[in-house]
Scaffold this motif. Structure first.
Motif, PDB file in Angstrom:
ATOM      1  N   TYR A  92      36.521  46.477  41.523  1.00  0.00           N
ATOM      2  CA  TYR A  92      36.680  46.027  40.354  1.00  0.00           C
ATOM      3  C   TYR A  92      38.354  45.715  40.142  1.00  0.00           C
ATOM      4  O   TYR A  92      38.543  44.948  39.427  1.00  0.00           O
ATOM      5  CB  TYR A  92      36.244  47.078  39.191  1.00  0.00           C
ATOM      6  CG  TYR A  92      36.673  46.776  37.720  1.00  0.00           C
ATOM      7  CD1 TYR A  92      35.871  46.116  37.133  1.00  0.00           C
ATOM      8  CD2 TYR A  92      37.744  47.255  37.177  1.00  0.00           C
ATOM      9  CE1 TYR A  92      36.234  45.477  35.891  1.00  0.00           C
ATOM     10  CE2 TYR A  92      38.273  46.824  35.845  1.00  0.00           C
ATOM     11  CZ  TYR A  92      37.316  45.967  35.045  1.00  0.00           C
ATOM     12  OH  TYR A  92      37.687  45.618  33.954  1.00  0.00           O
ATOM     13  N   ALA A  93      39.019  46.588  40.731  1.00  0.00           N
ATOM     14  CA  ALA A  93      40.483  46.269  41.122  1.00  0.00           C
ATOM     15  C   ALA A  93      40.732  44.964  41.702  1.00  0.00           C
ATOM     16  O   ALA A  93      41.699  44.282  41.299  1.00  0.00           O
ATOM     17  CB  ALA A  93      41.457  47.576  41.660  1.00  0.00           C
ATOM     18  N   LYS A  96      39.978  41.889  38.992  1.00  0.00           N
ATOM     19  CA  LYS A  96      40.975  41.868  38.401  1.00  0.00           C
ATOM     20  C   LYS A  96      42.256  41.089  38.841  1.00  0.00           C
ATOM     21  O   LYS A  96      42.899  40.487  38.226  1.00  0.00           O
ATOM     22  CB  LYS A  96      41.279  43.253  37.625  1.00  0.00           C
ATOM     23  CG  LYS A  96      40.120  43.982  36.949  1.00  0.00           C
ATOM     24  CD  LYS A  96      40.036  43.195  35.741  1.00  0.00           C
ATOM     25  CE  LYS A  96      40.937  43.170  34.654  1.00  0.00           C
ATOM     26  NZ  LYS A  96      40.472  42.384  33.249  1.00  0.00           N
ATOM     27  N   ASP A  97      42.682  41.780  40.018  1.00  0.00           N
ATOM     28  CA  ASP A  97      43.804  41.111  40.705  1.00  0.00           C
ATOM     29  C   ASP A  97      43.357  39.696  40.661  1.00  0.00           C
ATOM     30  O   ASP A  97      44.293  38.712  40.845  1.00  0.00           O
ATOM     31  CB  ASP A  97      43.882  41.769  42.129  1.00  0.00           C
ATOM     32  CG  ASP A  97      45.107  41.307  42.773  1.00  0.00           C
ATOM     33  OD1 ASP A  97      46.086  40.721  42.269  1.00  0.00           O
ATOM     34  OD2 ASP A  97      45.209  41.884  44.125  1.00  0.00           O
ATOM     35  N   GLN A  99      41.449  37.454  39.233  1.00  0.00           N
ATOM     36  CA  GLN A  99      41.476  36.991  37.900  1.00  0.00           C
ATOM     37  C   GLN A  99      42.766  36.725  37.578  1.00  0.00           C
ATOM     38  O   GLN A  99      43.155  35.580  37.140  1.00  0.00           O
ATOM     39  CB  GLN A  99      40.559  37.748  37.242  1.00  0.00           C
ATOM     40  CG  GLN A  99      39.101  37.431  37.256  1.00  0.00           C
ATOM     41  CD  GLN A  99      38.371  38.264  36.176  1.00  0.00           C
ATOM     42  OE1 GLN A  99      39.037  38.945  35.223  1.00  0.00           O
ATOM     43  NE2 GLN A  99      37.273  38.020  36.249  1.00  0.00           N
ATOM     44  N   GLN A 100      43.978  37.544  37.540  1.00  0.00           N
ATOM     45  CA  GLN A 100      45.152  37.488  37.299  1.00  0.00           C
ATOM     46  C   GLN A 100      46.029  36.245  38.285  1.00  0.00           C
ATOM     47  O   GLN A 100      46.633  35.697  37.621  1.00  0.00           O
ATOM     48  CB  GLN A 100      45.920  38.886  37.422  1.00  0.00           C
ATOM     49  CG  GLN A 100      47.078  38.905  36.913  1.00  0.00           C
ATOM     50  CD  GLN A 100      47.844  40.366  36.998  1.00  0.00           C
ATOM     51  OE1 GLN A 100      47.520  40.971  37.747  1.00  0.00           O
ATOM     52  NE2 GLN A 100      48.710  40.549  35.981  1.00  0.00           N
ATOM     53  N   SER A 108      32.432  41.311  39.581  1.00  0.00           N
ATOM     54  CA  SER A 108      32.905  42.423  40.460  1.00  0.00           C
ATOM     55  C   SER A 108      31.996  42.914  41.583  1.00  0.00           C
ATOM     56  O   SER A 108      32.302  43.265  42.700  1.00  0.00           O
ATOM     57  CB  SER A 108      33.157  43.755  39.640  1.00  0.00           C
ATOM     58  OG  SER A 108      32.147  44.188  38.871  1.00  0.00           O
TER      59      SER A 108
END
Length: 277
Positions: A92-93, A96-97, A99-100, A108
């Motif tokens: 999940y991290a 998010k990384d 996507q940012q 995920s």
């Protein structure tokens, strides 16, 4: 553009010049467009006016579809690249990384599946969960073999665009086989869709610039550059559609003129014998 008129360019605004009915030009065709991006100092196009001229405000949605990540092989090195700095992270991290960094929505689940496969190959390994972390999420860190595999792939990989398919051109090349009304409606739909996508990218680019200005100096935040590139692609596609429409309409006029010429008395009699009194 008529005599005595002038264009005024203001930073942060797009000023397209359009001419309807000009020498085969399509109504609303883009002639000139430029936008100055704050903090970039470079000319960039804006899609807002194209969207408005297309008669649609557009729907809010993802900046770019997940289809950009073509092929499962890329995910392998995407995960390794995100872990390359040595910081352990769970799926999940990593999502998010990414996507940012990219502005691209992605699930995920693919990251978790790829992490398990990479672990089986010895390219990543599980790491201890920090205190207070969700125990259901297992963090992974890259191994020395994984770092070496990523570095070799990055160094030896081909130009990312060298084998990219151009679906827009591939479809456009088939348009001449359709009826003119179908061609016109298809080009209108393509233009509207791209204009709406470009407007979303433009809005995301403005947000990314704000985020970058608020980021600490030690943080590398490339999203504004990535979105600027996508915006250029969207603008180039709009220009291609307008140019294609002009070329198609000119071709249709030449065909009509040729048919009229063949049906005139002079055209029919060019190879006939003179009529005797």
């Amino acid at each position: 553009m008529g005599p005595g008129t002038s264009r005024v360019h203001r930073p942060g605004t797009w000023s397209p010049s359009t001419e309807a009915g000009n020498a085969g030009g399509a109504p609303g065709a883009v002639v000139e467009a430029s936008m100055t991006i704050p903090d970039e100092g470079k000319a960039m196009p804006s899609m807002k006016t194209i969207r408005e001229r297309s008669g649609s405000e557009g729907r809010r949605g993802p900046v770019l579809e997940e289809s950009t990540l073509r092929g499962g092989g890329f995910y392998r090195y995407l995960v390794l690249g995100l872990l390359r700095d040595g910081t352990p992270r769970h799926g999940y991290a990593l999502m998010k990384d990414y996507q940012q960094r990219s502005g691209t929505p992605i699930g995920s689940g693919r990251f978790y599946n790829k992490l398990q496969r990479l672990a089986a190959e010895g390219l990543v390994t599980t790491a201890a969960n920090p205190p207070g972390a969700d125990p259901r999420r297992t963090p992974y860190r890259i191994t020395s073999a994984g770092a070496a595999a990523f570095d070799v792939w990055l160094r030896d990989s081909a130009n990312p665009d060298s084998h990219r398919s151009d679906d827009l051109c591939a479809h456009a090349l088939l348009l001449a086989a359709a009826e003119p009304a179908v061609v016109s409606a298809t080009l209108d739909r393509w233009r509207n869709d791209i204009a709406m996508r470009g407007a979303r990218i433009e809005e995301a680019h403005a947000r990314a610039l704000t985020t970058r200005r608020a980021s600490p100096p030690s943080a590398f935040y490339p999203l504004p550059v990535v979105l600027a590139r996508r915006l250029k692609h969207a603008t180039a596609d709009i220009e291609f559609i307008d140019e294609f429409r002009r070329a198609y309409e000119q071709w249709m006029r030449r065909r009509a003129e040729a048919r009229v010429s063949r049906n005139t008395p002079a055209g029919r009699g060019s190879g006939s014998r003179p009529i005797r009194a």
